[in-house]
Design an enzyme around this catalytic site. Structure first.
Site, PDB file in Angstrom:
ATOM      1  N   HIS A  45       1.206   6.043  -7.810  1.00 24.92           N
ATOM      2  CA  HIS A  45       1.125   6.379  -9.441  1.00 24.92           C
ATOM      3  C   HIS A  45       0.292   5.364 -10.126  1.00 24.92           C
ATOM      4  CE1 HIS A  45       5.410   8.009  -8.757  1.00 24.92           C
ATOM      5  NE2 HIS A  45       4.456   9.044  -8.558  1.00 24.92           N
ATOM      6  N   HIS A  78       4.954   7.873  -1.621  1.00 29.58           N
ATOM      7  CA  HIS A  78       6.209   7.929  -2.164  1.00 29.58           C
ATOM      8  C   HIS A  78       7.292   8.822  -0.948  1.00 29.58           C
ATOM      9  CE1 HIS A  78       3.726   7.598  -5.699  1.00 29.58           C
ATOM     10  NE2 HIS A  78       4.199   6.433  -5.769  1.00 29.58           N
ATOM     11  N   CYS A 100       4.579   5.495   2.701  1.00 29.16           N
ATOM     12  CA  CYS A 100       4.607   4.075   2.976  1.00 29.16           C
ATOM     13  C   CYS A 100       5.638   4.051   4.141  1.00 29.16           C
ATOM     14  CB  CYS A 100       5.012   3.313   1.746  1.00 29.16           C
ATOM     15  SG  CYS A 100       5.163   1.493   2.327  1.00 29.16           S
ATOM     16  N   HIS A 128      12.478  10.586  -9.460  1.00 29.25           N
ATOM     17  CA  HIS A 128      11.273   9.968  -8.817  1.00 29.25           C
ATOM     18  C   HIS A 128      10.980  10.520  -7.583  1.00 29.25           C
ATOM     19  CE1 HIS A 128       8.925   6.961  -7.018  1.00 29.25           C
ATOM     20  NE2 HIS A 128       8.284   6.510  -8.262  1.00 29.25           N
ATOM     21  N   GLU A 130       9.923   9.533  -4.796  1.00 22.43           N
ATOM     22  CA  GLU A 130      10.588   8.911  -3.563  1.00 22.43           C
ATOM     23  C   GLU A 130      11.963   9.239  -3.522  1.00 22.43           C
ATOM     24  OE1 GLU A 130      10.047   4.297  -3.464  1.00 22.43           O
ATOM     25  OE2 GLU A 130      12.008   4.529  -2.372  1.00 22.43           O
ATOM     26  N   THR A 168      12.588   1.835  -3.428  1.00 19.98           N
ATOM     27  CA  THR A 168      12.032   0.812  -2.786  1.00 19.98           C
ATOM     28  C   THR A 168      11.343  -0.246  -4.207  1.00 19.98           C
ATOM     29  OG1 THR A 168       9.970   2.004  -2.771  1.00 19.98           O
ATOM     30  CG2 THR A 168      11.234   1.502  -0.707  1.00 19.98           C
ATOM     31  N   SER A 226       4.540   4.642 -12.942  1.00 18.90           N
ATOM     32  CA  SER A 226       4.620   3.704 -11.864  1.00 18.90           C
ATOM     33  C   SER A 226       5.955   2.910 -11.828  1.00 18.90           C
ATOM     34  CB  SER A 226       3.394   2.792 -11.682  1.00 18.90           C
ATOM     35  OG  SER A 226       3.639   1.435 -11.219  1.00 18.90           O
ATOM     36  N   ASN A 228       7.534   0.590 -10.228  1.00 13.09           N
ATOM     37  CA  ASN A 228       7.283  -0.950 -10.255  1.00 13.09           C
ATOM     38  C   ASN A 228       6.713  -1.578 -11.298  1.00 13.09           C
ATOM     39  OD1 ASN A 228       4.752  -2.316  -8.946  1.00 13.09           O
ATOM     40  ND2 ASN A 228       4.672  -0.291  -8.125  1.00 13.09           N
ATOM     41  N   SER A 271       0.292  -0.478  -7.550  1.00 18.53           N
ATOM     42  CA  SER A 271      -0.712   0.593  -7.317  1.00 18.53           C
ATOM     43  C   SER A 271      -1.979   0.608  -8.027  1.00 18.53           C
ATOM     44  CB  SER A 271       0.027   2.095  -7.766  1.00 18.53           C
ATOM     45  OG  SER A 271       0.770   1.738  -8.922  1.00 18.53           O
TER      46      SER A 271
HETATM   47  S1  SF4 Z   1       5.475  -0.520  -3.499  1.00 21.20           S
HETATM   48 FE1  SF4 Z   1       6.483  -1.098  -1.556  1.00 21.20          FE
HETATM   49  S2  SF4 Z   1       7.311   0.690  -0.714  1.00 21.20           S
HETATM   50 FE2  SF4 Z   1       5.995   1.370  -2.254  1.00 21.20          FE
HETATM   51  S3  SF4 Z   1       4.023   1.722  -1.222  1.00 21.20           S
HETATM   52 FE3  SF4 Z   1       4.174  -0.621  -1.727  1.00 21.20          FE
HETATM   53  S4  SF4 Z   1       4.755  -1.686  -0.100  1.00 21.20           S
HETATM   54 FE4  SF4 Z   1       5.447   0.628   0.138  1.00 21.20          FE
END
Ligand code: SF4
Length: 329
Positions: A45, A78, A100, A128, A130, A168, A226, A228, A271
Site C-alpha cells: 500500500h 496482504h 507476507c 482491508h 488482508e 498484522t 496503508s 500501519n 511500505s
Molecule cells: S507489515 Fe508486517 S505483515 Fe505486513 S508485510 Fe510487513 S512484515 Fe509482513
C-alpha cells in the site's frame, strides 16, 4: 533547548521484510517473464512503489478475472483467500504468491482453529484486503471485530470455544483494548499462539511513541490506504505529539504546520521506501530543521526468501500451468 529546531527521526521505520520481498518479487517476475506482469491489488500500500512498478510494466488489477488466461499474476503482500487462489488456477494463471509469510502464519492459525471448530473473532478492518484473505480461509468460523466498540455487540455461538486473531498492522494498544473487552464478555477467550500484529508494526509503533512525547509535530510518510502508516499517526497523537500528519510526498507538507514548532518527529510506514523520507528531511532542512537525531528503539535484520515460484528456476522455465499453491516461506 528553547529555540533549537530539530528533527527526531524514528528507527525502525520504512520497509519491512514482507514489503521488501513483495516488491522484489514483482521486479524479479518482470525480469524473468517480461512485461506485462499482472498484480492483484496494490502489491504493497504505497502509491510511489505502485507507480514505479507500473512504469516498469506491472499492471495492477482488482481481481484475477481481469488477467488474460495463462498470464503471470502476483498476489500482493496482504494475502488472498483460497477462493482467489482457485479462481487464478481456473484461469490457468501462473501465480506468484508474494503474501507476507507473517500473514500466511495468521491464515494457518485460522485454518487450524476452524478445523478444531473454534469461532474466530478476527480483530481488524473488514474492508482491508488482508482481513478479506484471512477471513476467506474459514468464512463459516470467522467474525470480524472492527473496533473496541464492536466487542460489546459481537455474538458467538459457543462462548466456551472462542479464539481471537488479528490483522498484522493494527495499533497494539487498541487491539489489546478490544481483547480486554471481548474477554469481559467471553472469559474463555483463547489467545493466538503468537503475536499476529507483526514485528514491523510493533517496532514502528514503539519508536514513534518514544519520539512523540517530545515532538510538537509528527510527520508520518505513508499512503492513505496503508493501515500501519495511518496507525502511526494515531499512536503519535495518543503518545503526546501536539499534531501529526501523514503525507505521501514531501510536497504535501504545509508551512502552517511549523507555527511554534521546535521539534519535528519523522517516521514512515512499513511500505515506504527510504528515498521518500529523505525528501521530507531535505524539505525540513530547508525549513530550518537541519539538526537530525535518530531515535532507535530496535534493530531489524529479518529477511524472507523469495516466493517459491521465483526460486525454482527449473519449474519456472518449464512454462505451462503453474500451481497456485500457497507460499510456505
Ligand atoms: S507489515 Fe508486517 S505483515 Fe505486513 S508485510 Fe510487513 S512484515 Fe509482513
Amino acid at each position: 533547548m528553547p529555540g533549537h529546531k530539530r528533527v527526531l527521526l524514528a528507527a525502525p521505520r520504512g520497509y519491512c521484510a514482507g514489503v521488501d520481498r513483495a516488491v522484489i518479487a514483482v521486479e524479479k517476475a518482470l525480469e524473468r517473464f517480461g512485461a506485462p506482469v499482472y498484480v492483484r491489488k496494490q502489491i504493497v500500500h504505497n502509491i510511489h512503489v505502485v507507480s514505479e512498478l507500473e512504469e516498469r510494466g506491472a499492471i495492477f488489477v482488482d481481481e484475477v478475472d481481469e488477467v488474460p488466461e495463462g498470464a503471470h499474476v502476483v498476489f500482493s503482500a496482504h494475502g488472498v483467500s483460497p477462493a482467489v487462489v482457485n479462481a487464478a488456477a481456473d484461469r490457468h494463471l501462473q501465480a506468484i504468491d508474494a503474501t507476507c509469510p507473517l500473514v500466511t502464519k495468521v491464515h494457518r492459525e485460522a485454518v487450524r482453529f476452524a478445523r478444531d471448530d473454534f469461532e474466530i473473532l478476527l480483530i481488524g478492518h473488514e474492508w482491508h484486503e488482508e482481513v478479506e484473505g484471512t477471513a476467506g480461509e474459514a468464512p463459516d468460523h470467522v467474525t470480524v471485530v472492527n473496533s473496541p466498540d464492536e466487542a460489546a455487540t459481537v455474538e458467538v455461538r459457543d462462548p466456551s470455544k472462542v479464539v481471537w486473531l488479528s490483522q498484522t498492522t493494527l495499533s497494539v494498544d487498541e487491539t489489546m483494548e478490544t481483547v480486554r473487552r471481548l474477554r469481559e464478555r467471553f472469559p474463555n477467550l483463547q489467545d493466538p499462539p503468537s503475536d499476529d500484529i507483526c514485528y514491523a508494526t510493533q517496532n514502528r509503533q514503539v519508536a514513534i511513541k518514544k519520539v512523540a512525547k517530545d515532538a510538537d509535530l509528527v510527520i508520518v510518510v505513508g499512503s492513505a490506504n496503508s493501515s500501519n502508516s495511518v496507525r502511526l499517526v494515531e499512536v503519535a497523537l495518543e503518545y503526546g505529539a501536539k499534531a501529526a500528519y501523514r503525507v505521501d510526498y514531501a510536497d504535501e507538507i504545509e508551512q502552517a504546520w511549523f507555527d511554534g514548532v521546535e521539534t519535528v518527529g519523522v517516521t514512515s510506514g512499513a511500505s515506504v521506501p527510504e528515498v521518500l523520507v529523505q525528501q521530507v528531511l531535505d524539505d525540513l532542512r530547508d525549513a530550518g530543521f537541519g539538526d537530525v537525531e535518530e531515535v532507535k528503539t530496535a534493530e531489524e535484520d529479518l529477511m524472507f526468501s523469495l516466493p517459491k515460484e521465483l526460486r525454482q528456476d527449473a519449474e519456472s522455465r518449464r512454462g505451462g500451468r503453474v500451481s497456485a499453491e500457497r507460499s510456505t516461506a
